[in-house]
Design a protein around this motif. Structure first.
Motif: not given
Length: 173
Positions: A3-6, A48-56, A165-166
């Motif tokens: 959550t912080r990274q997003i 990114s990982q697949p879950e993070v990529a879906a959010v992105i 960085l993130i």
């Protein structure tokens, strides 16, 4: 932690969206030009990982739907980018040959850009959006792919440093 990274990545996406709308979309480039937001989102999805990529993909799709140049129904870009972000990340996830190789990342981004544009045309035709003549479609697809091939290597160092960085586990954030 995600959550912080997003929440840290959100202003970066908004800045890229602002650059796209205020600067890039004002140029009338041959072959349809390019979308820096699309290239940015696909680059981050590869890294990114697949879950993070879906959010992105979801976030960038909403921003692309809010664009003044979007002529399809609201949610069309969101759906396409959600699926594309997850798919490109899933295909390249765990493959160090892609992540360690700039040519591999550029290849994935250009191919994904081409596939996303085709998906946009197909879903637009299914939703009743006028898509133009076949000649214009071919010129636009070819032109956008060439522009993505030219812009991706130039912007790749900036995009990968921002991503590291993130989302890097050794990050100081």
């Amino acid at each position: 932690m995600l959550t912080r990274q997003i929440s840290v990545a959100t202003p970066i996406f908004l800045l890229i969206f602002l650059i796209q709308e205020a600067v890039i979309s004002q140029f009338r480039l041959p072959g349809g030009g390019f979308s820096i937001l699309l290239i940015f989102a696909l680059t981050w999805a590869v890294l990114s990982q697949p879950e993070v990529a879906a959010v992105i993909g979801f976030a960038s799709g909403i921003l692309m739907d809010l664009s003044q140049s979007a002529n399809g129904p609201f949610g069309q870009w969101t759906l396409i980018m959600l699926v594309a972000g997850y798919a490109i990340s899933y295909i390249g996830y765990g493959d160090d040959n892609i992540h360690a190789n700039a040519i591999g990342i550029v290849f994935f981004v250009v191919i994904a850009n081409f596939c996303v544009e085709i998906a946009y045309l197909i879903t637009g035709a299914l939703l009743g959006v006028s898509i133009g003549s076949l000649g214009q479609i071919v010129i636009t697809l070819f032109g956008m792919s060439i522009w993505a091939l030219l812009v991706s290597p130039i912007m790749l160092p900036v995009f990968t440093r921002l991503h590291a960085l993130i989302f890097d586990s050794r990050s100081s954030l």
